[in-house]
Design an enzyme around this catalytic site. Structure first.
Site, PDB file in Angstrom:
ATOM      1  CB  SER A 108       7.306 -15.385   1.718  1.00  0.00           C
ATOM      2  OG  SER A 108       7.013 -15.350   2.957  1.00  0.00           O
ATOM      3  CG  ASN A 128       2.160  -3.445   1.355  1.00  0.00           C
ATOM      4  OD1 ASN A 128       2.481  -2.290   1.762  1.00  0.00           O
ATOM      5  ND2 ASN A 128       1.552  -4.380   1.780  1.00  0.00           N
ATOM      6  CD  GLU A 132       0.925  -6.774   7.189  1.00  0.00           C
ATOM      7  OE1 GLU A 132       1.054  -5.563   6.821  1.00  0.00           O
ATOM      8  OE2 GLU A 132       1.683  -7.711   6.968  1.00  0.00           O
ATOM      9  CG  HIS A 152      -2.190  -5.926   3.709  1.00  0.00           C
ATOM     10  ND1 HIS A 152      -1.637  -6.731   4.704  1.00  0.00           N
ATOM     11  CD2 HIS A 152      -1.223  -6.387   2.743  1.00  0.00           C
ATOM     12  CE1 HIS A 152      -0.634  -7.390   4.617  1.00  0.00           C
ATOM     13  NE2 HIS A 152      -0.508  -7.024   3.329  1.00  0.00           N
ATOM     14  N   GLY A 209       5.339 -12.270   5.300  1.00  0.00           N
ATOM     15  CA  GLY A 209       6.461 -12.504   6.149  1.00  0.00           C
ATOM     16  C   GLY A 209       7.296 -13.426   6.821  1.00  0.00           C
ATOM     17  CD  GLU A 259      -0.729  -9.730   0.082  1.00  0.00           C
ATOM     18  OE1 GLU A 259       0.382  -9.858  -0.585  1.00  0.00           O
ATOM     19  OE2 GLU A 259      -1.166  -9.435   1.131  1.00  0.00           O
ATOM     20  CE  LYS A 290       3.375  -6.249   4.235  1.00  0.00           C
ATOM     21  NZ  LYS A 290       3.526  -7.729   4.672  1.00  0.00           N
TER      22      LYS A 290
HETATM   23  P1  13P Z   1       5.990 -10.504   2.348  1.00  0.00           P
HETATM   24  O1  13P Z   1       6.521 -10.550   0.902  1.00  0.00           O
HETATM   25  O2  13P Z   1       6.907  -9.854   3.464  1.00  0.00           O
HETATM   26  O3  13P Z   1       5.645 -11.657   2.840  1.00  0.00           O
HETATM   27  O4  13P Z   1       4.678  -9.510   2.408  1.00  0.00           O
HETATM   28  C1  13P Z   1       3.719 -10.009   1.838  1.00  0.00           C
HETATM   29  C2  13P Z   1       2.189  -8.759   1.955  1.00  0.00           C
HETATM   30  O5  13P Z   1       1.703  -8.866   2.811  1.00  0.00           O
HETATM   31  C3  13P Z   1       2.354  -7.826   0.567  1.00  0.00           C
HETATM   32  O6  13P Z   1       1.146  -7.182   0.826  1.00  0.00           O
END
Ligand code: 13P
Length: 259
Positions: A216, A10, A98, A96, A176, A170, A12
């Protein structure tokens, strides 16, 4: 039936066109030997068309990070399932955290999007997960099961088959932050999620749906996570931004589930 593992990047809100091109060029030779694993990259809308072109004829599926469930009309700023099909996207992330937390997506819209993606033949990767407060309050499962239930209010599991949808667990507190769920935490939530899928589509359906872990993931912890019985792969943010580390994750997933 053995589920085929999946490792998904991803990106992002990252990568300009040139960066996307360099990345794919670096990634492909590094994952040539990765057998038995599906690989997906979820790109921004601006680089999605280019990603489709770059990955044509390769095992990598190009996907979008979001879309809207209506097909066309007065929805300024949105992109529809027919548009994703048109550009050649094979998969899409839905719900997601976010999107849910920053852009106010609800369980209801997530459910509608998942259903529309399935009907368009675009593989939805539906994200669910609890916040730190919810976990500390002991309501992880209430949150996650509610998010999953909302999806099946719009989708008939008996009709679609388990290969038509992917879930990603997740935990928001692990995204993150560098704080990964323990492999046991991931297995606990994902195992329960699989059990819940049986309620909607029966045991065969539950046994076919792939459930990824996200939060992570990095080359140093991928093996322990992949070793969990119900974990079928990863949805990766930070560690997917460099082709080299994402390739390590793809190769790790390929080795982990080899019988
Ligand atoms: P990270 O791997 O940066 O923690 O992000 C995970 C994520 O949100 C994947 O969709």
């Amino acid at each position: 039936m053995a589920r085929r593992p999946m490792m998904a990047a991803n990106w992002k809100m990252n990568k300009l066109l040139g960066e996307a091109r360099d990345y794919v060029e670096q990634l492909l030779p590094r994952i040539e030997g990765a057998e038995g694993v599906d690989v997906a990259i979820f790109a921004t809308f601006t680089s999605l068309g280019e990603l489709v072109r770059l990955t044509q004829g390769t095992p990598v599926v190009a996907g979008a990070q979001n879309f809207y469930y209506e097909d066309s009309g007065a929805f300024t700023g949105e992109v529809s399932a027919p548009m994703l099909e048109d550009v050649g996207a094979g998969a899409v992330i839905v719900g997601h955290s976010e999107r849910r937390e920053i852009f106010g997506e609800t369980d209801e819209t997530v459910g509608r999007k998942a259903a529309r993606a399935v009907s368009a033949g675009i593989l939805p990767v539906v994200c669910v997960g609890e916040t730190k407060e919810e976990r500390d309050a002991g309501s992880m499962w209430e949150k996650v099961s509610g998010q999953v239930r909302a999806v099946f209010e719009h989708l008939d599991a008996g009709e679609i088959g388990g290969e038509a949808i992917v879930f990603a667990y997740e935990p928001v507190w692990a995204i993150g932050t560098g704080e990964t769920a323990t492999p046991e935490d991931a297995q606990d939530a994902i195992g329960r999620l699989r059990g819940l899928l049986g309620e909607f589509g029966g045991e065969d359906f539950a046994g076919e749906v792939r459930i990824l872990y996200g939060g992570s993931i990095k080359p140093g912890n991928v093996n322990d996570i992949m070793a969990q019985r119900d974990v079928d792969g990863g949805l990766v943010g930070g560690a997917s931004l460099e082709a080299e580390s994402f390739a390590e994750l793809v190769n790790g997933a390929s080795n982990a589930k080899e019988d």
